[in-house]
Design an enzyme around this catalytic site. Sequence first.
Site, PDB file in Angstrom:
ATOM      1  N   HIS A 161      -3.184   7.420   7.119  1.00 46.93           N
ATOM      2  CA  HIS A 161      -3.273   6.066   7.255  1.00 46.93           C
ATOM      3  C   HIS A 161      -4.435   5.623   8.036  1.00 46.93           C
ATOM      4  O   HIS A 161      -4.128   4.799   8.883  1.00 46.93           O
ATOM      5  CB  HIS A 161      -1.823   5.638   7.606  1.00 46.93           C
ATOM      6  CG  HIS A 161      -1.573   4.146   7.216  1.00 46.93           C
ATOM      7  ND1 HIS A 161      -1.666   2.741   8.055  1.00 46.93           N
ATOM      8  CD2 HIS A 161      -0.961   3.857   6.089  1.00 46.93           C
ATOM      9  CE1 HIS A 161      -1.390   2.076   7.582  1.00 46.93           C
ATOM     10  NE2 HIS A 161      -0.998   2.250   6.380  1.00 46.93           N
TER      11      HIS A 161
ATOM     12  N   ASP B 232       0.846  -1.315   0.040  1.00 51.59           N
ATOM     13  CA  ASP B 232      -0.022   0.028   0.112  1.00 51.59           C
ATOM     14  C   ASP B 232       0.981   1.354   0.092  1.00 51.59           C
ATOM     15  O   ASP B 232       0.383   2.223   0.102  1.00 51.59           O
ATOM     16  CB  ASP B 232      -1.308  -0.062   1.308  1.00 51.59           C
ATOM     17  CG  ASP B 232      -0.388  -0.086   2.533  1.00 51.59           C
ATOM     18  OD1 ASP B 232       0.832  -0.946   2.588  1.00 51.59           O
ATOM     19  OD2 ASP B 232      -0.768   0.418   3.452  1.00 51.59           O
TER      20      ASP B 232
HETATM   21 ZN   LIG Z   1       0.359   1.019   5.566  1.00 55.62          ZN
HETATM   22 ZN   LIG Z   2       2.861  -1.228   6.584  1.00 54.48          ZN
END
Ligand SMILES: [Zn+2]
Ligand SMILES: [Zn+2]
Length: 371
Positions: A323, A69
């Site tokens: 995040h 990601d």
């Molecule tokens: Zn991440």
């Molecule tokens: Zn990570």
Amino acid sequence: MPKSLSIQFLGTSSAQPSLTRNTSSLAVIIDGTSWLFDVGEATQHQLNKFKNIKWGKIDKIFITHMHGDHVFGLPPLLCTLTNNLSEDPARPPIEIYGPSGLRNFVRSSLSLTRSHLNRNCVVHELLFPDDPIDSGKLFESSEQSGKNIHMTIDKNNNKSWKVIDEGDYIVSAAPIEHSIPSLGYVIDEKPISGNIDIELVKPILMRNKDALELKNPMELLKKLQQNQSLNMPDGTIIEPPQQRPGRKIIILGDTFDPSGIIHLAMDADVLVHEATNSLTSDDSEGTTYEQVEKLSIEKGHSTSKMAGKFAAKINAQKLLLNHFSHRYRSDNENIMNEIKQAAIESFGNGNDQVICTYDGMTIQIPLYFTV
Ligand SMILES: [Zn+2]
Ligand SMILES: [Zn+2]
């Protein structure tokens, strides 16, 4: 003149994109030039959407860790950054910095997809003591040999990497705790020179003109700006204007414990910290904060409360949370406010000093937040 400095968040979701957030990426924009930190999948779409960043002005990319990601968008971005621009052999390469394995990831992705770059790139790896030294073949002629930047450990067992020292900025990094090796980056702006009091300085320079044997003694102002004092032939010493400290930005990769970066991070103007989890009113009845934190740490992540605590520990001015779990939609004001309040409580700084970021959000970083 201080440079204009801002951060634009391009993706603020953890693990997978949601309807309102893309995966991790942000840009630090310095006088129009952008440095990207992490390049999650589809970062290119975000660049198109927000239109704030000039593609041709992206010249450095920093990767915090190798989870998908944070890197899946890098190879296609490199193709666009190099293929759609006119080739200029004199143009410096795009510089990419990150952990061990990044070079191999870039090479494999580009070669397996038969990609071709029209501008050079170079990948510098920040190596932990046990990391192997990459000995793979360069990708076509467009990859230049990158540096292997070794970790240094000082007498207090503080670990860090000197990443760059270029122009007005120094970038360093330190290891932070996550489920895989993860880095936090520190951008330190060098001290900024103050304003010269021309009315005071000019007469002194002019009365020494002949003895200095200079046609235009005002050219010495440059030296003052470079923080040098001037000894005049008549015995006067002109001191440079007082310098102001530059700005300090901390950008953390995923983490459940960033204490490894404290020695570099004290008194930061801005801390970007992940807040994957939080206790919110969406949680089932009876769930306790302790349960949420325990689960978050087990997965290598932090709660917003943990982020606030760390911001207080390093005496940061401003805390920018990113995040977030895909459960936390950026348009759900109530939930995002609960996440923010938890951080404010543990940070101890006021309401304005904690921001739950969203995709496309741009934060200006003035020289002093409080003045
Ligand atoms: Zn991440
Ligand atoms: Zn990570």
